[in-house]
Design a protein around this motif. Structure first.
Motif, mmCIF file in Angstrom:
data_model
loop_
_atom_site.group_PDB
_atom_site.id
_atom_site.type_symbol
_atom_site.label_atom_id
_atom_site.label_comp_id
_atom_site.label_asym_id
_atom_site.label_seq_id
_atom_site.Cartn_x
_atom_site.Cartn_y
_atom_site.Cartn_z
ATOM 1 N N ALA A 185 56.258 44.031 3.408
ATOM 2 C CA ALA A 185 56.696 43.820 4.788
ATOM 3 C C ALA A 185 55.724 42.884 5.494
ATOM 4 O O ALA A 185 54.519 42.909 5.243
ATOM 5 C CB ALA A 185 56.766 45.167 5.515
ATOM 6 N N LYS A 186 56.260 42.064 6.381
ATOM 7 C CA LYS A 186 55.404 41.163 7.143
ATOM 8 C C LYS A 186 56.056 40.854 8.482
ATOM 9 O O LYS A 186 57.267 41.011 8.662
ATOM 10 C CB LYS A 186 55.149 39.862 6.367
ATOM 11 C CG LYS A 186 56.401 39.046 6.094
ATOM 12 C CD LYS A 186 56.055 37.766 5.349
ATOM 13 C CE LYS A 186 57.297 36.932 5.063
ATOM 14 N NZ LYS A 186 56.984 35.674 4.360
ATOM 15 N N THR A 187 55.255 40.423 9.416
ATOM 16 C CA THR A 187 55.740 40.068 10.749
ATOM 17 C C THR A 187 55.868 38.557 10.843
ATOM 18 O O THR A 187 54.953 37.824 10.459
ATOM 19 C CB THR A 187 54.767 40.567 11.829
ATOM 20 O OG1 THR A 187 54.652 41.992 11.728
ATOM 21 C CG2 THR A 187 55.266 40.192 13.215
ATOM 22 N N ILE A 188 57.019 38.106 11.319
ATOM 23 C CA ILE A 188 57.228 36.668 11.476
ATOM 24 C C ILE A 188 57.533 36.365 12.933
ATOM 25 O O ILE A 188 58.042 37.204 13.667
ATOM 26 C CB ILE A 188 58.374 36.155 10.581
ATOM 27 C CG1 ILE A 188 59.701 36.839 10.967
ATOM 28 C CG2 ILE A 188 58.067 36.364 9.119
ATOM 29 C CD1 ILE A 188 60.895 36.246 10.250
ATOM 30 N N THR A 189 57.215 35.174 13.355
ATOM 31 C CA THR A 189 57.498 34.708 14.707
ATOM 32 C C THR A 189 58.329 33.441 14.616
ATOM 33 O O THR A 189 58.005 32.540 13.831
ATOM 34 C CB THR A 189 56.198 34.408 15.472
ATOM 35 O OG1 THR A 189 55.393 35.600 15.520
ATOM 36 C CG2 THR A 189 56.504 33.948 16.891
ATOM 37 N N PHE A 190 59.412 33.387 15.382
ATOM 38 C CA PHE A 190 60.260 32.199 15.350
ATOM 39 C C PHE A 190 60.848 31.975 16.735
ATOM 40 O O PHE A 190 60.843 32.851 17.588
ATOM 41 C CB PHE A 190 61.364 32.336 14.297
ATOM 42 C CG PHE A 190 62.329 33.460 14.567
ATOM 43 C CD1 PHE A 190 63.519 33.222 15.229
ATOM 44 C CD2 PHE A 190 62.040 34.756 14.158
ATOM 45 C CE1 PHE A 190 64.412 34.250 15.487
ATOM 46 C CE2 PHE A 190 62.918 35.793 14.412
ATOM 47 C CZ PHE A 190 64.116 35.540 15.077
ATOM 48 N N TRP A 191 61.356 30.761 16.952
ATOM 49 C CA TRP A 191 61.966 30.394 18.230
ATOM 50 C C TRP A 191 63.478 30.470 18.079
ATOM 51 O O TRP A 191 64.055 29.848 17.196
ATOM 52 C CB TRP A 191 61.560 28.975 18.623
ATOM 53 C CG TRP A 191 62.143 28.545 19.940
ATOM 54 C CD1 TRP A 191 63.340 27.942 20.160
ATOM 55 C CD2 TRP A 191 61.545 28.694 21.224
ATOM 56 N NE1 TRP A 191 63.541 27.713 21.484
ATOM 57 C CE2 TRP A 191 62.441 28.165 22.180
ATOM 58 C CE3 TRP A 191 60.336 29.213 21.668
ATOM 59 C CZ2 TRP A 191 62.171 28.145 23.549
ATOM 60 C CZ3 TRP A 191 60.073 29.194 23.026
ATOM 61 C CH2 TRP A 191 60.973 28.660 23.945
ATOM 62 N N GLN A 192 64.133 31.258 18.928
ATOM 63 C CA GLN A 192 65.585 31.384 18.896
ATOM 64 C C GLN A 192 66.193 30.545 20.011
ATOM 65 O O GLN A 192 65.807 30.662 21.168
ATOM 66 C CB GLN A 192 66.007 32.847 19.058
ATOM 67 C CG GLN A 192 67.513 33.068 18.938
ATOM 68 C CD GLN A 192 67.888 34.511 19.164
ATOM 69 O OE1 GLN A 192 67.574 35.115 20.182
ATOM 70 N NE2 GLN A 192 68.564 35.091 18.180
ATOM 71 N N THR A 193 67.127 29.683 19.667
ATOM 72 C CA THR A 193 67.789 28.814 20.639
ATOM 73 C C THR A 193 69.234 29.238 20.824
ATOM 74 O O THR A 193 69.959 29.409 19.844
ATOM 75 C CB THR A 193 67.746 27.347 20.182
ATOM 76 O OG1 THR A 193 66.387 26.931 20.058
ATOM 77 C CG2 THR A 193 68.455 26.445 21.188
ATOM 78 N N LYS A 194 69.641 29.419 22.069
ATOM 79 C CA LYS A 194 71.028 29.741 22.399
ATOM 80 C C LYS A 194 71.580 28.635 23.278
ATOM 81 O O LYS A 194 70.975 28.258 24.279
ATOM 82 C CB LYS A 194 71.109 31.086 23.124
ATOM 83 C CG LYS A 194 72.531 31.482 23.510
ATOM 84 C CD LYS A 194 72.540 32.824 24.235
ATOM 85 C CE LYS A 194 73.954 33.200 24.649
ATOM 86 N NZ LYS A 194 73.982 34.495 25.382
ATOM 87 N N ILE A 195 72.722 28.083 22.901
ATOM 88 C CA ILE A 195 73.324 26.967 23.627
ATOM 89 C C ILE A 195 74.690 27.394 24.144
ATOM 90 O O ILE A 195 75.525 27.888 23.380
ATOM 91 C CB ILE A 195 73.462 25.728 22.717
ATOM 92 C CG1 ILE A 195 72.081 25.293 22.218
ATOM 93 C CG2 ILE A 195 74.152 24.587 23.461
ATOM 94 C CD1 ILE A 195 72.128 24.195 21.184
ATOM 95 N N GLU A 196 74.924 27.231 25.442
ATOM 96 C CA GLU A 196 76.223 27.565 26.010
ATOM 97 C C GLU A 196 76.647 26.473 26.974
ATOM 98 O O GLU A 196 75.821 25.809 27.597
ATOM 99 C CB GLU A 196 76.171 28.915 26.726
ATOM 100 C CG GLU A 196 75.102 29.019 27.786
ATOM 101 C CD GLU A 196 75.008 30.417 28.374
ATOM 102 O OE1 GLU A 196 76.059 31.055 28.521
ATOM 103 O OE2 GLU A 196 73.900 30.866 28.683
ATOM 104 N N SER A 197 77.972 26.291 27.083
ATOM 105 C CA SER A 197 78.508 25.253 27.945
ATOM 106 C C SER A 197 78.415 25.657 29.403
ATOM 107 O O SER A 197 78.611 26.823 29.752
ATOM 108 C CB SER A 197 79.968 24.974 27.572
ATOM 109 O OG SER A 197 80.551 24.067 28.491
#
Length: 326
Positions: free
Chosen positions: A304-316
């Protein structure tokens, strides 16, 4: 006159004709075909009906085409020996001596001495592929109202079962059974009763701020509501927004949105095709050669490991439009 001028004239006249049907009309009660998930919005739709933006001409055209398809579906049911009653008499749900909801069902299939409420909906072929059960309507923001609509019909007509008949605008049908869900209907009744009570209080002279139902707990629901920024001002956090003047990025986002529907269609078709061909090898289908084999892979257990990422949400930002045009 050139052919280009003729085409423009036809388009202009049709748009003008459609826009004459864009008027908003007052209502005194909630209606089954427009059951919101927000009691506050339901109240505002009655109190501020004139502030609700009218449908676009393209949407009016879609409604008109849907009515043509509905009539053809009902006619075709008759050719199958399925009797359909379409008087569409309105029904009312009365609580505490007052009307809290009105509605009108598309028709009733008469079968084995029973009337089965029927609601006909015409949908884009891409959407049609994604709906196989009533739960699938919840995946589409604009279609979430449909199950609530039929639930209200069943409750108001004292029926336990009904169904949607979906047409993909190309003649294919899909029938989706619906059963009365008392828990869902109880939630619907609580929302519309709260809305009606608020409307009565405002009309009796009380301030809206004091009697309107609370804001919806989901900020995304608020942002996509017609009342947002017009007659309703929820405490949605708008800090940190910054306008980027980047024409190239804007062009790419526009193109991404245009391609989204085709991408979703590809994913749906890919899933259907792979399910149909699972376990088959060496098949020729038209111009396509299909090869397949079963693969077994042994994977090592990973710590097990911890990861960090950027989540992008695009809406009109265009009202009523998502990135895939729904």
């Amino acid at each position: 006159m050139t052919v280009e001028e003729l085409c423009l004239e036809i388009e202009t006249r049709r748009t003008a004709l459609l826009e004459r049907e864009r008027e908003s009309y007052p209502r005194n009660n909630p209606v089954a075909s427009d059951l919101s998930d927000c009691a506050r919005e339901t109240a505002l739709a009655i109190l501020h009906w004139q502030d609700r933006p009218p449908f676009a001409a393209e949407t009016i055209a879609r409604f008109r085409r849907g009515k043509v398809i509905e009539d053809e579906v009902l006619r075709e049911l008759g050719t199958l020996g399925i009797s359909v009653r379409t008087e569409r008499a309105p029904f009312e749900i009365i609580h505490k001596g007052r009307v809290v909801l009105r509605g009108k069902v598309d028709g009733f299939v008469q079968w084995q001495r029973r009337d089965w409420p029927l609601e006909v909906k015409s949908v884009d072929p891409n959407i049609f592929r994604r709906i196989r059960a009533v739960e699938d309507f919840q995946k589409l923001k604009w279609a979430k109202k449909w199950p609530r609509q039929l639930q209200a019909y069943l409750y108001g007509l004292d029926e336990e079962e009904g169904f949607f008949l979906l047409d993909n605008c190309m003649g294919a049908w899909r029938l989706v059974p619906v059963r009365l869900d008392y828990q869902e209907m109880d939630a619907i009744l609580r929302r519309i009763e709260a809305a009606v009570e608020a409307v009565e209080a405002v009309r009796a002279g009380k301030a809206e701020a004091d009697v309107l139902p609370p804001f919806h707990e989901d900020a995304d629901v608020c942002r996509s509501c017609w009342a947002f920024g017009r007659t309703c001002f929820p405490p949605v956090d708008a800090e940190g927004l910054q306008v980027l003047d980047d024409e190239d990025l804007e062009m790419k986002l526009d193109r991404r949105g245009a391609l989204s529907a085709a991408y979703r269609e590809y994913l749906d078709l890919d899933e259907d095709v792979k399910a149909a061909l699972k376990g088959k090898d060496g098949r020729v289908v038209g111009n396509w050669l299909v090869r397949g084999k079963e693969i077994t892979r042994n994977e090592k257990e990973r710590p097990a490991k911890t990861i960090t990422f950027w989540q992008t949400k695009i809406e009109s930002l265009k009202k009523g439009v998502t990135e895939n045009g729904e």
